[in-house]
Scaffold this active site. Structure first.
Site, PDB file in Angstrom:
ATOM      1  N   LYS A  87       0.945  -0.136   7.807  1.00  0.00           N
ATOM      2  CA  LYS A  87       1.165  -1.259   7.606  1.00  0.00           C
ATOM      3  C   LYS A  87       1.985  -1.995   8.638  1.00  0.00           C
ATOM      4  CE  LYS A  87       3.158  -0.305   3.717  1.00  0.00           C
ATOM      5  NZ  LYS A  87       2.698   1.136   3.519  1.00  0.00           N
ATOM      6  N   HIS A 144     -11.821  30.098 -11.499  1.00  0.00           N
ATOM      7  CA  HIS A 144     -11.932  28.828 -10.989  1.00  0.00           C
ATOM      8  C   HIS A 144     -13.152  28.700 -10.249  1.00  0.00           C
ATOM      9  CE1 HIS A 144      -7.960  27.370 -12.450  1.00  0.00           C
ATOM     10  NE2 HIS A 144      -7.350  28.523 -11.650  1.00  0.00           N
ATOM     11  N   HIS A 146      -7.968  35.466 -11.726  1.00  0.00           N
ATOM     12  CA  HIS A 146      -7.833  34.151 -12.061  1.00  0.00           C
ATOM     13  C   HIS A 146      -8.626  33.323 -11.150  1.00  0.00           C
ATOM     14  CE1 HIS A 146      -4.903  31.053 -13.309  1.00  0.00           C
ATOM     15  NE2 HIS A 146      -5.282  30.422 -12.132  1.00  0.00           N
ATOM     16  N   GLU A 147      -8.486  33.516  -9.687  1.00  0.00           N
ATOM     17  CA  GLU A 147      -9.295  32.736  -8.713  1.00  0.00           C
ATOM     18  C   GLU A 147     -10.546  32.664  -8.970  1.00  0.00           C
ATOM     19  OE1 GLU A 147      -7.601  30.239  -7.276  1.00  0.00           O
ATOM     20  OE2 GLU A 147      -5.811  31.300  -8.031  1.00  0.00           O
ATOM     21  N   PRO A 160       2.639   4.784   1.347  1.00  0.00           N
ATOM     22  CA  PRO A 160       3.370   5.144   2.438  1.00  0.00           C
ATOM     23  C   PRO A 160       2.433   5.917   3.529  1.00  0.00           C
ATOM     24  CG  PRO A 160       4.720   6.020   0.621  1.00  0.00           C
ATOM     25  CD  PRO A 160       3.034   5.363   0.097  1.00  0.00           C
ATOM     26  N   GLY A 171       0.997  -1.112  -0.079  1.00  0.00           N
ATOM     27  CA  GLY A 171       0.002   0.009   0.026  1.00  0.00           C
ATOM     28  C   GLY A 171       0.746   1.210   0.090  1.00  0.00           C
ATOM     29  N   THR A 200       0.126   4.597   5.557  1.00  0.00           N
ATOM     30  CA  THR A 200      -1.393   3.886   5.652  1.00  0.00           C
ATOM     31  C   THR A 200      -1.333   2.797   6.745  1.00  0.00           C
ATOM     32  OG1 THR A 200      -0.563   2.055   3.994  1.00  0.00           O
ATOM     33  CG2 THR A 200      -1.875   4.182   3.415  1.00  0.00           C
TER      34      THR A 200
END
Length: 640
Positions: free
Chosen positions: A231, A451, A447-448, A227, A225, A229
């Site tokens: 394990k 969006h 610009h924003e 990095p 999985g 997560t």
């Protein structure tokens, strides 16, 4: 710049107790006392003093030629002399000063003897001898050098836990049955993964159930999985649930520059596991020792391949009824050798994916323990706003929020602290000193606004959560979108809307200023990446057709340069892919420009609000569109 693109999700002990009665634990020698550390420097200092102190404290007599000595004797200036059997003369003048000289052996000294008798010089004869002190001083440097090497050898033996014989021993951390305290209840979420590995616990607790049914327990389980997560945490939870010894080691601990050391450490590790059976062997970062064989080295004679061969032999060699289970963890399953993954070695491959929204909320709840979240903190909303975050990312998010609260002189974490920590994790530190020029400030606002408006206008786009023109990291402004629900499949309509929103900033600049700027560079790169995957992997191009050129393997650490260079299609197909990518991006830009021209009034008003307030939320964007539609008499769009 828009918010996080879901297609590119981030993959992101107590004192030791003795072993079983039949096998006492291996003890590492204690460190030497503090006084032994100063032993060698003190001996060196003593040697220097013994060699040089006598010469420093004694009065050095002047050395005179033999001819001058004879002249002094004839003149009656010599009071006494001491002559040894080697012709060395130590004398004293009549004025009390001392001198030394050497009588040549090839010269007749009869005249000298007559002169000494004539002037009544006191003559003393001595015989030279070697004293114990002089012998000791002569041998002392050599003795000290030998002692220094012996001391260094003992220090090396202590550090290697048993000398040269211990150099090849496995450096595994052995945790006995009483020590593991992690349980499955300590691991938030991942119920499916915990169910997979719970059979390992059942086998180690009650192997007779499997023998009665003629079944064999799993020999090895490999967890793969992204990095962060959890394990390694799951492996510790397995050890805690099974209450058996847990031998933990990393794959890189087997590899050394000396040939044969890695294989020796593998043998030693499994010997320890057999003596402590039933037990669990956990090898973290398995790809460090289990990578594919072959390539530049032919014949398998390098150290890493010898270590892998020994590991394969050990996995085949132990009795499955003994009660040894090998757990492995890696971020690169595509790099593992196929022989390592076949049944009988690692029987199962368990995928530990990035947590979903419900699991992220559970993980945030665990990391919020011991902290003081405020009444306005909603962990469910934070989980919804962190798609693609791993467990380690969420732990860092909560910690950054706590640091931000301490920076403001508070002990309670607020929702604003979590938002600030999320922005810092995704974008970088807020650059308060990066002041924009008035023209730049208006350009960023336009610009924003492009969006944000397109995110509100496109039917399949994620809703807008926040729009800001405050610089953060490398971004001069940010438009954040929060998905309404956890997505696992992405339709073509969603991807086309995503491209339109991505190019909304550039489209707004074209509508308002008549030209683009460098501020859209990151947007263009992200949109191009999405369009390439639509054509090359998802088969969403009518000209290329239903053909996918994906890797076919999970790339948790991203594509390697070799994968990018190896293309499974011809140059003609690459040309066709490039044309389709350009078509998708051009269509998305034209659509974005048309929508913004249609809603130019809302674009100007939102840009003005941004210049005034610097940061607005999604309700402001919806309000600007609502006001425009009410003024034009068009139906009001129901907010999502």
């Amino acid at each position: 710049m828009v918010g996080r693109v879901l297609l590119d999700r981030r993959h992101r002990t107590s004192p030791a107790k003795p072993g079983p009665p039949d096998e006492p634990p291996r003890r590492v020698p204690p460190p030497p006392p503090r006084w032994q550390r100063w032993l060698v420097p003190l001996l060196l200092l003593a040697t220097v003093l013994l060699l040089w102190l006598p010469g420093l404290v004694s009065t050095k007599a002047s050395s005179v030629p033999y001819s001058e000595f004879v002249t002094k004797v004839d003149a009656g200036d010599v009071k006494s002399v001491t002559i040894n059997d080697k012709g060395a003369v130590d004398g004293t003048y009549t004025d009390g000063s001392d001198f030394t000289t050497q009588v040549p052996t090839a010269i007749d000294t009869a005249g000298l003897n007559a002169g000494l008798e004539a002037h009544k010089v006191e003559v003393t004869a001595t015989q030279s001898s070697t004293s114990f002190v002089s012998v000791l001083l002569g041998w002392l440097p050599l003795i000290l050098i030998v002692g220094l090497f012996v001391w260094m050898g003992r220090q090396a033996q202590r550090s290697l836990a048993g000398g040269l014989g211990g150099f090849g021993r496995a450096r595994a951390q052995i945790i006995e049955a009483e020590r593991p305290t992690t349980r499955f209840t300590d691991v938030a979420g991942y119920e499916g993964v915990k169910q997979e590995v719970s059979e390992v616990v059942d086998f180690l607790r009650d192997p007779e159930r499997y023998r009665a049914a003629g079944a064999k327990g799993p020999r090895g389980v490999i967890m793969v999985g992204p990095p962060g997560t959890g394990k390694t945490l799951l492996a510790r939870a397995v050890a805690g649930e099974a209450a058996v010894p847990f031998l933990s080691i990393t794959g890189s601990a087997f590899i050394e520059m000396f040939v044969g050391v890695g294989a020796s450490r593998v043998r030693d590790l499994f010997d320890d596991a057999r003596k402590r059976a039933p037990s669990i062997v956990f090898i973290d970062e398995l790809d460090a020792v289990g990578s594919r064989r072959g390539g530049a080295v032919i014949g398998g004679n390098d150290e890493r391949e010898q270590t892998l061969n020994q590991l394969l032999a050990e996995l085949d060699g132990f009795d499955p009824n003994v009660g040894i289970v090998v757990l492995g963890a890696t971020n690169r399953p595509e790099a593992l050798d196929p022989a390592l993954l076949r049944p009988g070695r690692f029987d199962r491959q368990v995928t530990v994916p990035l947590p979903n929204q419900a699991e992220r909320e559970a993980i945030l709840t665990v990391h919020a323990l011991g902290k003081r979240p405020g009444d306005d903190v909603e962990l469910g909303r934070v989980a919804r706003g962190t798609p693609g975050f791993s467990g380690a990312d969420l732990a860092n998010l909560v910690n950054e929020a706590a640091i931000n609260a301490v920076r403001d002189g508070r002990t309670t974490i607020t929702a604003a602290d979590l938002d600030t920590a999320r922005d810092r994790t995704l974008l970088g530190r807020r650059e308060t000193s990066n002041a924009l020029l008035p023209d730049e400030r208006r350009a960023v606002a336009v610009h924003e606004s492009g969006h944000a408006l397109l995110a509100a206008l496109c039917e399949h786009a994620d809703p807008v959560a926040k729009v800001t023109i405050l610089p953060s990291g490398m971004a001069l402004g940010v438009t954040e979108q929060l998905p309404e629900a956890e997505r696992h499949l992405y339709s073509e309509d969603y991807l086309l809307d995503l491209l339109t929103v991505r190019l909304g900033g550039r489209a707004a600049e074209l509508v308002v200023f008549g030209q683009g700027s460098t501020g859209a560079a990151n947007d263009l790169a992200g949109a191009t990446q999405i369009a390439v995957r639509m054509v090359r992997e998802f088969g969403l191009s009518s000209r290329v057709g239903p053909v996918g050129y994906g890797t076919g393997q999970p790339q948790y650490l991203g594509e390697s340069p070799d994968d990018l260079l190896r293309k499974p299609y011809s140059e003609q197909t690459q040309r066709l892919i490039d044309q389709e990518v350009a078509r998708l991006l051009t269509d998305a830009e034209h659509r974005a420009v048309d929508l913004l021209r249609l809603h130019r009034g809302a674009l100007d008003r939102l840009a003005a609000r941004l210049q005034e307030l610097e940061t607005v939320d999604g309700a402001v964007v919806e309000g600007v569109l609502r006001d425009e539609r009410l003024a034009s008499g068009t139906p009001v769009r129901r907010p999502r």
